[in-house]
Write a protein that holds these residues in place. Structure first.
Motif, mmCIF file in Angstrom:
data_model
loop_
_atom_site.group_PDB
_atom_site.id
_atom_site.type_symbol
_atom_site.label_atom_id
_atom_site.label_comp_id
_atom_site.label_asym_id
_atom_site.label_seq_id
_atom_site.Cartn_x
_atom_site.Cartn_y
_atom_site.Cartn_z
ATOM 1 N N GLN A 159 0.833 -1.204 0.000
ATOM 2 C CA GLN A 159 0.000 0.000 0.000
ATOM 3 C C GLN A 159 0.866 1.252 0.000
ATOM 4 O OE1 GLN A 159 -3.488 0.063 -0.261
ATOM 5 N NE2 GLN A 159 -2.911 2.179 -0.738
ATOM 6 N N GLN A 160 1.988 1.201 0.723
ATOM 7 C CA GLN A 160 2.921 2.336 0.714
ATOM 8 C C GLN A 160 3.495 2.547 -0.681
ATOM 9 O OE1 GLN A 160 5.696 1.234 3.787
ATOM 10 N NE2 GLN A 160 4.538 2.232 5.402
ATOM 11 N N GLN A 161 3.787 1.454 -1.396
ATOM 12 C CA GLN A 161 4.294 1.578 -2.757
ATOM 13 C C GLN A 161 3.249 2.210 -3.671
ATOM 14 O OE1 GLN A 161 5.636 -2.262 -4.063
ATOM 15 N NE2 GLN A 161 7.304 -2.370 -2.605
ATOM 16 N N VAL A 162 1.983 1.821 -3.511
ATOM 17 C CA VAL A 162 0.902 2.404 -4.316
ATOM 18 C C VAL A 162 0.789 3.900 -4.040
ATOM 19 C CG1 VAL A 162 -1.603 2.439 -4.647
ATOM 20 C CG2 VAL A 162 -0.383 0.256 -4.545
ATOM 21 N N ASP A 163 0.814 4.283 -2.762
ATOM 22 C CA ASP A 163 0.695 5.701 -2.405
ATOM 23 C C ASP A 163 1.883 6.509 -2.931
ATOM 24 O OD1 ASP A 163 -1.615 5.009 -1.099
ATOM 25 O OD2 ASP A 163 -0.702 4.943 0.895
ATOM 26 N N THR A 164 3.087 5.932 -2.835
ATOM 27 C CA THR A 164 4.280 6.642 -3.319
ATOM 28 C C THR A 164 4.224 6.846 -4.829
ATOM 29 O OG1 THR A 164 5.624 5.732 -1.522
ATOM 30 C CG2 THR A 164 6.795 6.571 -3.448
ATOM 31 N N SER A 165 3.850 5.800 -5.562
ATOM 32 C CA SER A 165 3.750 5.921 -7.022
ATOM 33 C C SER A 165 2.696 6.941 -7.417
ATOM 34 C CB SER A 165 3.428 4.556 -7.640
ATOM 35 O OG SER A 165 4.518 3.669 -7.514
ATOM 36 N N THR A 166 1.587 6.975 -6.685
ATOM 37 C CA THR A 166 0.527 7.947 -6.984
ATOM 38 C C THR A 166 1.037 9.372 -6.794
ATOM 39 O OG1 THR A 166 -1.178 6.362 -6.309
ATOM 40 C CG2 THR A 166 -1.808 8.679 -6.398
ATOM 41 N N SER A 167 1.761 9.625 -5.697
ATOM 42 C CA SER A 167 2.304 10.962 -5.460
ATOM 43 C C SER A 167 3.292 11.367 -6.553
ATOM 44 C CB SER A 167 2.990 11.004 -4.085
ATOM 45 O OG SER A 167 2.067 10.771 -3.050
ATOM 46 N N ILE A 168 4.153 10.417 -6.963
ATOM 47 C CA ILE A 168 5.127 10.714 -8.023
ATOM 48 C C ILE A 168 4.410 11.044 -9.328
ATOM 49 C CG2 ILE A 168 6.945 9.695 -9.453
ATOM 50 C CD1 ILE A 168 7.840 8.109 -7.016
ATOM 51 N N LEU A 169 3.358 10.293 -9.655
ATOM 52 C CA LEU A 169 2.607 10.541 -10.884
ATOM 53 C C LEU A 169 1.932 11.906 -10.856
ATOM 54 C CD1 LEU A 169 1.085 6.994 -11.439
ATOM 55 C CD2 LEU A 169 2.668 8.168 -12.965
ATOM 56 N N GLN A 170 1.388 12.283 -9.705
ATOM 57 C CA GLN A 170 0.771 13.609 -9.591
ATOM 58 C C GLN A 170 1.810 14.699 -9.813
ATOM 59 O OE1 GLN A 170 -0.977 13.259 -5.682
ATOM 60 N NE2 GLN A 170 -3.014 12.977 -6.548
ATOM 61 N N LEU A 171 2.993 14.505 -9.261
ATOM 62 C CA LEU A 171 4.062 15.494 -9.415
ATOM 63 C C LEU A 171 4.463 15.613 -10.894
ATOM 64 C CD1 LEU A 171 6.181 17.371 -8.150
ATOM 65 C CD2 LEU A 171 7.648 15.387 -7.828
ATOM 66 N N LEU A 172 4.606 14.477 -11.582
ATOM 67 C CA LEU A 172 4.970 14.497 -12.999
ATOM 68 C C LEU A 172 3.895 15.188 -13.836
ATOM 69 C CD1 LEU A 172 6.385 10.856 -13.357
ATOM 70 C CD2 LEU A 172 7.702 12.966 -13.267
ATOM 71 N N ALA A 173 2.637 14.917 -13.506
ATOM 72 C CA ALA A 173 1.550 15.533 -14.267
ATOM 73 C C ALA A 173 1.545 17.050 -14.112
ATOM 74 C CB ALA A 173 0.206 14.963 -13.805
ATOM 75 N N HIS A 174 1.785 17.533 -12.927
ATOM 76 C CA HIS A 174 1.786 18.983 -12.712
ATOM 77 C C HIS A 174 3.012 19.640 -13.335
ATOM 78 C CE1 HIS A 174 -1.517 18.146 -9.956
ATOM 79 N NE2 HIS A 174 -1.774 19.433 -9.979
ATOM 80 N N HIS A 175 4.125 18.945 -13.353
ATOM 81 C CA HIS A 175 5.288 19.478 -14.065
ATOM 82 C C HIS A 175 4.998 19.573 -15.569
ATOM 83 C CE1 HIS A 175 8.521 18.464 -10.816
ATOM 84 N NE2 HIS A 175 7.673 19.400 -10.456
ATOM 85 N N TYR A 176 4.271 18.572 -16.079
ATOM 86 C CA TYR A 176 3.900 18.604 -17.497
ATOM 87 C C TYR A 176 2.998 19.802 -17.781
ATOM 88 C CZ TYR A 176 2.418 16.888 -22.068
ATOM 89 O OH TYR A 176 2.182 16.763 -23.418
ATOM 90 N N LEU A 177 2.085 20.082 -16.870
ATOM 91 C CA LEU A 177 1.186 21.235 -17.048
ATOM 92 C C LEU A 177 1.941 22.558 -16.993
ATOM 93 C CD1 LEU A 177 -2.065 20.320 -15.076
ATOM 94 C CD2 LEU A 177 -1.768 20.575 -17.534
#
Length: 390
Positions: A159-177
């Motif tokens: 579950q920690q791995q899922v939460d960490t990957s989700t946070s990283i993906l959100q960060l990448l998406a906002h950098h893309y924006l």
């Protein structure tokens, strides 16, 4: 004296017999040589200075000392005094040192976290040996679904791995924006797969830092462009001035050429006029060349922001793709783990502790014996202790 502090106390070793796998320490009081550490060989002998092979297997350390003292009694030993003189003196029993530097280990097996060797020390209990082996593999079952503690730990980790990957993906998406402010995330196949969860403080902080960096880079680029454009204005003014000078010089050359053809002008004046025309022409060409170079630099800087944003956007999408794969893998593993956990039937009674069974295997007189023991029972070097949870 320093070595005797590190050695295992003689009193604690009183009833323990030494055997192959143990290591002994041998020294002579008054000799300049440091204590020597020697292992007991497979045949039960140990090679000692001044003695040679000495059979010690099956003896206590006290009995081994007596046997050594008997062998070395009155044997002359070379001693070097502080003045550098060599003396040969006979040894007395109280001048000979022999101790156990390290016993052979005990061995742990079964439901402990670290199977294998555990260093032995005198009066080591089974409980202490289990602690040295990292403790029991699991202690109890949960009341809800009778899931082992190890299974619950894996669920938390995934579950920690899922939460960490989700946070990283959100960060990448906002950098893309930040790089592509006009982009609609719902139209980008990869970005559309990112879970829509509230942004954490850590992600927001990194987004703000990235935004500040991009704004600073854009501002620096604009400042450089302004300086170059101002430089172009100066060069264009210089070009116009050079063109005027060149026209004047050309008119002067044409007029002087007519006078020269009529024989009314000295040759030096004609050469000077031509040289002036060539200089004006050279300055005009240099100005045009410099303006072209700066124009190319301006075009490069104007395109640089767009090119960098495009390359960084492509890199971000590659990172998103890789992180999405990790997220999907973690989710799949978590789903399987949850399914396995669901196979456990809920308990009607209160949680029960696992029963711990300790089985000791000991070599006695060449034969291996097996018996059940308690946590507070004392172990001996070379014992094998198996821990079983029922």
């Amino acid at each position: 004296m320093l070595f005797s502090c590190a050695a295992i106390s003689a009193q604690a070793q009183k009833d323990i017999t030494i055997a192959p796998g143990d290591t002994l320490s041998f020294w002579i009081i008054g000799a300049l040589d440091a204590p020597r550490t020697v292992p007991i060989q497979a045949d039960g002998t140990v090679m000692l200075p001044l003695v040679g092979p000495l059979s010690v297997a099956g003896l206590t350390i006290s009995q081994a000392r007596e046997k050594l003292a008997t062998r070395l009694r009155d044997v002359p030993v070379r001693i070097v005094t502080q003045e550098g003189r060599e003396l040969r003196i006979g040894l007395r029993p109280n001048e000979i040192g022999l101790d156990v530097a390290q016993f052979r280990p005990i061995y742990m097996s079964g439901d402990v976290n670290a199977i294998g060797e555990v260093e032995y020390r005198p009066h080591l209990t089974a409980r202490q040996a289990v602690v040295k082996a990292g403790g029991l593999l699991r202690l109890e079952f949960s009341a809800a679904n009778e899931i082992p503690i190890g299974l619950m730990t894996q669920r938390v980790r995934l579950q920690q791995q899922v939460d960490t990957s989700t946070s990283i993906l959100q960060l990448l998406a906002h950098h893309y924006l930040l790089l592509n402010p006009d982009t609609d995330l719902t139209t980008e196949p990869l970005l559309r797969q990112i879970p829509d969860l509230p942004l954490t403080d850590g992600v927001l902080t990194q987004v703000e830092m990235r935004k500040t960096l991009l704004e600073r880079e854009a501002l620096n680029r604009q400042n450089v462009l302004k300086q170059l454009e101002a430089r172009v204005d100066v060069i264009e003014s210089l070009e116009r001035s050079s063109a005027n000078s060149m026209e004047i010089a050309q008119s002067s050359v044409e007029r002087l050429t007519k006078l020269n053809d009529q024989g009314l002008l000295r040759t030096e004046a004609m050469d000077s006029a031509r040289q002036g025309f060539l200089q004006s022409q050279t300055r005009a060409l240099q100005a045009a060349s410099e303006r072209l170079r700066i124009s190319l630099e301006i075009a490069r800087l104007e395109n640089e922001g767009t090119t960098d944003a495009l390359e960084m956007s492509e890199d971000l999408l590659e990172d998103v793709k890789a992180e999405l794969e990790r997220l999907q893998t973690s989710k799949a593993q978590l789903q399987v783990l949850n399914w396995n956990a669901g196979q456990y039937q809920p308990l009607d009674e209160a949680p029960r502790a696992a029963e711990v069974i300790l089985t000791l295997f000991r070599n006695e007189n060449g034969q291996t014996t097996e018996r059940k023991i308690e946590f507070d029972d004392i172990l001996l070097p070379g014992d094998v202790l198996n821990v079983s949870l029922q």
